[in-house]
Design an enzyme around this catalytic site. Structure first.
Site, PDB file in Angstrom:
ATOM      1  N   PHE A  85      -6.166  25.578 -40.036  1.00  0.00           N
ATOM      2  CA  PHE A  85      -6.765  24.567 -39.251  1.00  0.00           C
ATOM      3  C   PHE A  85      -7.991  25.241 -38.594  1.00  0.00           C
ATOM      4  O   PHE A  85      -7.693  26.204 -37.471  1.00  0.00           O
ATOM      5  CB  PHE A  85      -6.320  23.725 -38.334  1.00  0.00           C
TER       6      PHE A  85
ATOM      7  N   ASP B  43      -8.883  33.281 -35.400  1.00  0.00           N
ATOM      8  CA  ASP B  43      -9.057  32.111 -34.575  1.00  0.00           C
ATOM      9  C   ASP B  43      -8.094  31.960 -33.570  1.00  0.00           C
ATOM     10  O   ASP B  43      -6.873  31.618 -34.067  1.00  0.00           O
ATOM     11  CB  ASP B  43      -9.250  30.828 -35.575  1.00  0.00           C
TER      12      ASP B  43
ATOM     13  N   LYS C 246     -10.032  25.741 -25.842  1.00  0.00           N
ATOM     14  CA  LYS C 246      -8.880  25.265 -25.226  1.00  0.00           C
ATOM     15  C   LYS C 246      -8.449  25.870 -23.803  1.00  0.00           C
ATOM     16  O   LYS C 246      -9.197  25.597 -22.967  1.00  0.00           O
ATOM     17  CB  LYS C 246      -7.533  25.237 -26.232  1.00  0.00           C
TER      18      LYS C 246
ATOM     19  N   THR D 118     -28.396  23.632 -27.612  1.00  0.00           N
ATOM     20  CA  THR D 118     -28.963  23.240 -26.161  1.00  0.00           C
ATOM     21  C   THR D 118     -27.884  24.052 -25.036  1.00  0.00           C
ATOM     22  O   THR D 118     -28.546  24.660 -24.277  1.00  0.00           O
ATOM     23  CB  THR D 118     -29.061  21.766 -25.971  1.00  0.00           C
TER      24      THR D 118
HETATM   25  C1  LIG Z   1      -6.919  27.089 -34.520  1.00  0.00           C
HETATM   26  C2  LIG Z   1      -8.143  26.079 -34.368  1.00  0.00           C
HETATM   27  N1  LIG Z   1      -9.194  26.323 -34.613  1.00  0.00           N
HETATM   28  C3  LIG Z   1     -10.196  25.421 -34.427  1.00  0.00           C
HETATM   29  C4  LIG Z   1      -9.851  24.148 -33.462  1.00  0.00           C
HETATM   30  C5  LIG Z   1     -10.957  23.107 -33.214  1.00  0.00           C
HETATM   31  O1  LIG Z   1     -11.180  23.104 -32.117  1.00  0.00           O
HETATM   32  P1  LIG Z   1     -11.822  21.786 -31.538  1.00  0.00           P
HETATM   33  O2  LIG Z   1     -10.890  20.693 -31.603  1.00  0.00           O
HETATM   34  O3  LIG Z   1     -11.969  22.290 -29.952  1.00  0.00           O
HETATM   35  O4  LIG Z   1     -13.022  21.537 -32.133  1.00  0.00           O
HETATM   36  C6  LIG Z   1      -8.434  23.912 -33.316  1.00  0.00           C
HETATM   37  C7  LIG Z   1      -8.284  22.717 -32.766  1.00  0.00           C
HETATM   38  O5  LIG Z   1      -7.204  22.173 -32.574  1.00  0.00           O
HETATM   39  C8  LIG Z   1      -7.488  24.904 -33.536  1.00  0.00           C
HETATM   40  O6  LIG Z   1      -6.132  24.767 -33.263  1.00  0.00           O
END
Ligand SMILES: Cc1ncc(COP(=O)(O)O)c(C=O)c1O
Length: 500
Positions: free
Chosen positions: A217, A326, A357, A381
């Site tokens: 994800f 990530d 987060k 922006t």
């Molecule tokens: C590993 C990971 N990457 C990206 C995201 C996306 O972040 P956002 O919801 O702040 O766009 C999340 C969100 O849960 C995530 O857990």
């Protein structure tokens, strides 16, 4: 409002010894010595089932304005404190999900409230700048004090952004820009490239790809979504890129019993990664980057060994792809190290590490060579929010002052041991307890049971999150101590006992 909150918090602190603990005393394991988190409550306190009547009323009201299918209940953030989230019906719940893992040091931490009362900070809160063109005087200092002080090994550049998706989306763009500049030998783009890109055609819009993993994800924006493969609901009806998707190891638990099978599974996935890189190059869609979570979170808390990631990193080097880790969910200390990739023990872990987060601001670290070569190629922006850097400086001070990473390791151990005990006690119900720090998970026997367990726990005052098909994920704040673990275990044990 901030000073009013601080005043209220101080008076509650004085009353603290008068509060009755509402936590039970049926310990499934030895209770830890209780050390108070400042401004925390003593335990959950439930007045209604959740959502209570006021939450239901508000959900109806909001339902006339927005889709409210995902709303759990409405919150009273003024009264929420430390590890406890209070709802609009006066229910106080031990929060082990923390706004999808995004609260670093609990609700209304006094150190953060104090920042709001400092007159020197007011202009930062009131005036949100377009950071890419008009940054404030203290921006380089604040970013050095906050984000650069925790930069992953080998990275001295950081680009702030708003949310996790926005960070990954721009990180992917940085990867593509870097890759094309390499390909054209850092020469100026051709006339054909300049005209074709304006109509979404090659060679200006090249057929490059990002390799991602099944179950991963990385967000829901268009580019990120092409690398997200956790749930159908995120993807259905949205056009996407033809980018390669590799299998992510599906480890068997307990790990000690299945070391040979798990090593084979990881080797199979790595082999597939290399095959896909070759296949996509042959297709004319070379893999410019590999993106991976250190622990697949939304996709079901899927872990892989440090060896797997070290080998994956080597594959990315061998094929000239950027390695993008990530850490949006794993970063910020919840695994017991500031970055989950630190557990791999590498000096050169990645080209890009994205975050959001618990870091309060989104963004990504990158190696020098990934820095975009011209202005406005990576741009929007706001490009972040300096007020979040102010909060982050203070969050980092608290983490260091209170040794919160050690605390996470300690309470994580207690949590995982408790989960092991519970799965031994309820073998038909729970399995695959796993985790690093407090970043833990356990599987229920099926999705319906998982959902029911979480609702029953919530009605008893514990907030949990789900992930994957049938997993419960634990995402407490860094101030979640051993005694909070025991409060949770007692309540969860009561819930599970109903299934006997
Ligand atoms: C590993 C990971 N990457 C990206 C995201 C996306 O972040 P956002 O919801 O702040 O766009 C999340 C969100 O849960 C995530 O857990």
């Amino acid at each position: 409002m901030a000073s009013c909150l601080i005043g209220r918090q101080l008076s509650l602190c004085v009353q603290k010894n008068l509060w009755l603990s509402s936590a039970g005393c049926r310990y499934v394991s030895k209770a830890a010595a209780k050390t108070q988190v400042e401004y925390d409550y003593d335990g959950p306190l439930m007045k209604t089932t959740v959502p209570g009547p006021r939450s239901q009323e508000l959900t109806k009201q909001l339902g006339d304005i927005q889709n409210v299918g995902a709303v759990h209940f409405f919150c009273n953030y003024e009264d929420s404190r430390g590890n406890y989230l209070v709802d609009v019906d006066g229910n106080r719940m031990l929060d082990i999900y923390t706004q999808i893992s995004s609260i670093p040091i609990g609700y209304n931490h006094p150190a953060l409230l104090k920042l709001m009362t400092n007159p020197n900070n007011l202009s930062t809160f009131v005036n949100r700048p377009a950071l890419g063109i008009l940054p404030p005087e203290n921006f380089p200092d604040k970013i050095t004090e906050s984000l650069l002080s925790i930069a992953p090994s080998g990275m001295s550049r950081v680009q702030t952004m708003a949310c996790g998706s926005c960070s990954n989306e721009n990180a992917f763009k940085s990867i593509f820009i870097w890759y094309r500049n390499k390909e054209r030998g850092h020469n100026t783009p051709s006339e054909e490239e300049l005209t074709s890109c304006m109509t979404n055609q090659g060679p200006g819009c090249p057929d490059l790809s990002i390799l991602s993993f099944m179950g991963g994800f990385h967000g829901r924006t268009m580019g990120c979504l092409a690398t997200t493969h956790s749930k159908v609901i995120h993807k259905l009806d949205i056009p996407s890129f033809d980018w390669p998707v590799a299998p992510f190891p599906r480890l068997k638990y307990p790990l000690e019993e299945f070391s040979r099978e798990n090593a084979q599974e990881e080797a199979r996935c790595l082999e597939e990664v290399e095959d896909l890189i070759v296949k996509w190059r042959q297709k004319g869609k070379p893999v410019a980057g590999i993106v991976v979570e250190p622990i697949q979170s939304e996709g079901g808390d899927n872990h892989a060994s440090a060896d797997f990631f070290r080998n994956l990193r080597n594959i990315s080097r061998k094929h000239g792809c950027a390695f993008h880790v990530d850490e949006v969910q794993t970063g910020g200390g919840c695994t017991g190290k500031f970055w989950a990739h630190e557990h791999w023990g590498m000096d050169d872990p990645a080209e890009i590490v994205s975050f959001s987060k618990k870091l309060l601001t989104g963004g990504y670290y990158q190696k020098d060579e990934l820095q975009a070569d011209k202005p406005y190629r990576i741009f929007n922006t706001w490009m972040g929010d300096p007020s979040k850097n102010l909060f982050l400086v203070e969050v980092l001070n608290v983490i260091r002052r209170e040794n919160l990473l050690e605390e996470v390791t300690r309470s994580g151990k207690a949590l995982l041991n408790g989960l092991y005990e519970l799965q031994a006690q309820y073998p038909g119900l729970l399995s695959r307890a796993r985790g690093q720090g407090t970043f833990c998970a356990i599987d229920a026997r099926d999705a319906a049971t998982r959902d029911r367990l979480m609702l029953q726990a919530r009605d008893k005052g514990v907030l949990l999150g789900g992930c994957g098909d049938q997993s419960i994920r634990f995402r407490p704040a860094l101030v979640f101590k051993e005694y909070h673990v025991h409060i949770f275990l007692n309540i969860f044990n009561d819930v599970l006992a109903q299934y006997k």
